[in-house]
Design a protein around this motif. Structure first.
Motif, PDB file in Angstrom:
ATOM      1  N   PHE A   1     -17.677  18.602  -8.065  1.00  0.00           N
ATOM      2  CA  PHE A   1     -17.311  17.310  -8.632  1.00  0.00           C
ATOM      3  C   PHE A   1     -18.086  17.088  -9.925  1.00  0.00           C
ATOM      4  CE2 PHE A   1     -21.266  16.348  -6.646  1.00  0.00           C
ATOM      5  CZ  PHE A   1     -21.745  15.138  -7.128  1.00  0.00           C
ATOM      6  N   THR A   2     -17.656  16.068 -10.672  1.00  0.00           N
ATOM      7  CA  THR A   2     -18.379  15.663 -11.863  1.00  0.00           C
ATOM      8  C   THR A   2     -19.309  14.522 -11.483  1.00  0.00           C
ATOM      9  OG1 THR A   2     -16.560  16.317 -13.300  1.00  0.00           O
ATOM     10  CG2 THR A   2     -18.213  14.830 -14.228  1.00  0.00           C
ATOM     11  N   MET A   3     -20.611  14.735 -11.673  1.00  0.00           N
ATOM     12  CA  MET A   3     -21.631  13.777 -11.267  1.00  0.00           C
ATOM     13  C   MET A   3     -22.064  12.956 -12.471  1.00  0.00           C
ATOM     14  SD  MET A   3     -25.159  14.682  -9.284  1.00  0.00           S
ATOM     15  CE  MET A   3     -26.357  13.441  -8.806  1.00  0.00           C
TER      16      MET A   3
ATOM     17  N   SER B   1     -22.657  16.077 -15.202  1.00  0.00           N
ATOM     18  CA  SER B   1     -22.839  17.478 -14.819  1.00  0.00           C
ATOM     19  C   SER B   1     -21.717  17.921 -13.896  1.00  0.00           C
ATOM     20  CB  SER B   1     -24.175  17.676 -14.088  1.00  0.00           C
ATOM     21  OG  SER B   1     -25.275  17.483 -14.938  1.00  0.00           O
ATOM     22  N   HIS B   2     -21.314  19.156 -14.039  1.00  0.00           N
ATOM     23  CA  HIS B   2     -20.414  19.760 -13.064  1.00  0.00           C
ATOM     24  C   HIS B   2     -21.276  20.307 -11.935  1.00  0.00           C
ATOM     25  CE1 HIS B   2     -17.935  22.970 -11.199  1.00  0.00           C
ATOM     26  NE2 HIS B   2     -16.947  22.115 -11.433  1.00  0.00           N
TER      27      HIS B   2
ATOM     28  N   ALA C   1     -27.256  14.641  -5.362  1.00  0.00           N
ATOM     29  CA  ALA C   1     -25.934  15.236  -5.557  1.00  0.00           C
ATOM     30  C   ALA C   1     -25.100  15.157  -4.268  1.00  0.00           C
ATOM     31  CB  ALA C   1     -26.068  16.685  -6.016  1.00  0.00           C
ATOM     32  N   GLU C   2     -25.709  15.467  -3.128  1.00  0.00           N
ATOM     33  CA  GLU C   2     -24.979  15.352  -1.861  1.00  0.00           C
ATOM     34  C   GLU C   2     -24.517  13.924  -1.624  1.00  0.00           C
ATOM     35  OE1 GLU C   2     -27.169  18.776   0.914  1.00  0.00           O
ATOM     36  OE2 GLU C   2     -28.060  16.776   0.721  1.00  0.00           O
ATOM     37  N   TRP C   3     -25.409  12.964  -1.928  1.00  0.00           N
ATOM     38  CA  TRP C   3     -25.058  11.562  -1.693  1.00  0.00           C
ATOM     39  C   TRP C   3     -23.869  11.150  -2.560  1.00  0.00           C
ATOM     40  CZ3 TRP C   3     -23.978   7.031  -3.898  1.00  0.00           C
ATOM     41  CH2 TRP C   3     -23.941   5.911  -3.064  1.00  0.00           C
TER      42      TRP C   3
ATOM     43  N   ASN D   1     -29.478  16.500 -17.031  1.00  0.00           N
ATOM     44  CA  ASN D   1     -29.527  17.480 -18.126  1.00  0.00           C
ATOM     45  C   ASN D   1     -28.158  17.965 -18.579  1.00  0.00           C
ATOM     46  OD1 ASN D   1     -28.755  19.343 -16.140  1.00  0.00           O
ATOM     47  ND2 ASN D   1     -30.869  20.024 -15.781  1.00  0.00           N
ATOM     48  N   GLY D   2     -27.088  17.568 -17.890  1.00  0.00           N
ATOM     49  CA  GLY D   2     -25.744  17.930 -18.319  1.00  0.00           C
ATOM     50  C   GLY D   2     -25.337  19.358 -18.035  1.00  0.00           C
TER      51      GLY D   2
END
Length: 250
Positions: free
Chosen positions: A19-21, A39-40, A125-127, A191-192
């Motif tokens: 996903f895109t975060m 970020s991907h 990220a998981e959340w 950080n992208g």
């Protein structure tokens, strides 16, 4: 665990995926600067996450105390610090015969094994991956906060029994609103980069919280919004929800 209302929980299996975060288009103009650059992110493992925030009933059963300000067995436990959340995760793992994921020495906490299958706090990220629910909504399950979240506009300045609002695409309750949820990660800048299973900055002064709470604005209960508190902080809008890896994950 199932010994009466408020003293039970369900966990749901979240599939692996990407996903895109961060500040994606559906967030509109509400994004804060710390949500960029996006970020991907790939979550390479399926994992279980609690359907709802840890209730006072479950917390009291495992820890034999209830620190909450807003009392009620079916309400989310509140006034828990990040350290309290870590201790609860280990205690629940022991209660269920699972391995403990953390070593605790005073205020020094180490995540012993990234592949630990016991209960632990989610990574940021998981959340966010779970909160988005495979959908493209501003909030966890809808474009309108009132349908999915207890927040300042509708909470009457208190928490509410879990799962009183619409669920998201993965069937999760209260990922927006009710109480903020502690995250494993230290709070740090994005950080992208394209990332696989990131677990946050290596150090910092605050731990991440996500989801917003009963006291929060609609902007703060969005799926990409980030917050941070000192890990020793306690507040009536701070709670938790735990995850664990599926045993089938190598």
């Amino acid at each position: 665990i199932n010994v009466g209302y408020g003293w039970s929980f369900r966990s749901l299996l979240i599939p692996s995926g990407s996903f895109t975060m961060g500040c994606t288009s559906e967030q509109g103009a509400d994004c804060d600067s710390d949500e960029s650059p996006t970020s991907h992110v790939t979550i390479s493992h399926e994992f279980y996450i609690m359907k709802n925030e840890v209730t006072q009933g479950v917390f009291n059963q495992i820890m034999s105390n209830n620190p909450s300000y807003f009392l009620g067995g079916g309400k989310p436990v509140d006034q828990v610090s990040w350290y309290d959340a870590i201790e609860f995760a280990n205690a629940l793992s022991t209660f269920q015969g699972l391995e403990e994921c953390y070593s605790i020495n005073g205020t020094t906490v180490n995540w012993l094994d990234l592949h630990c299958t016991g209960w632990r706090l989610p990574t940021e990220a998981e959340w966010e991956y779970a909160a988005r629910g495979g959908q493209s909504y501003k909030y966890a399950g809808d474009y309108y906060a009132d349908y999915v979240a207890w927040y300042t506009t509708n909470s009457y300045a208190q928490t509410h029994n879990v799962c009183g609002k619409q669920t998201n695409g993965y069937g999760l309750c209260d990922m927006s609103g009710n109480v903020w949820e502690w995250i494993w990660d230290w709070y740090g800048a994005y950080n992208g980069l394209s990332l696989i299973d990131p677990n946050g900055a290596t150090n910092g002064s605050g731990r991440v919280v996500r989801g917003g709470g009963w006291i929060s604005s609609s902007q703060d209960v969005r799926v990409s919004n980030r917050g941070t508190f000192s890990p020793a902080s306690v507040h009536s809008s701070l709670g938790l929800r735990l995850v664990r890896l599926s045993p089938s994950v190598p």
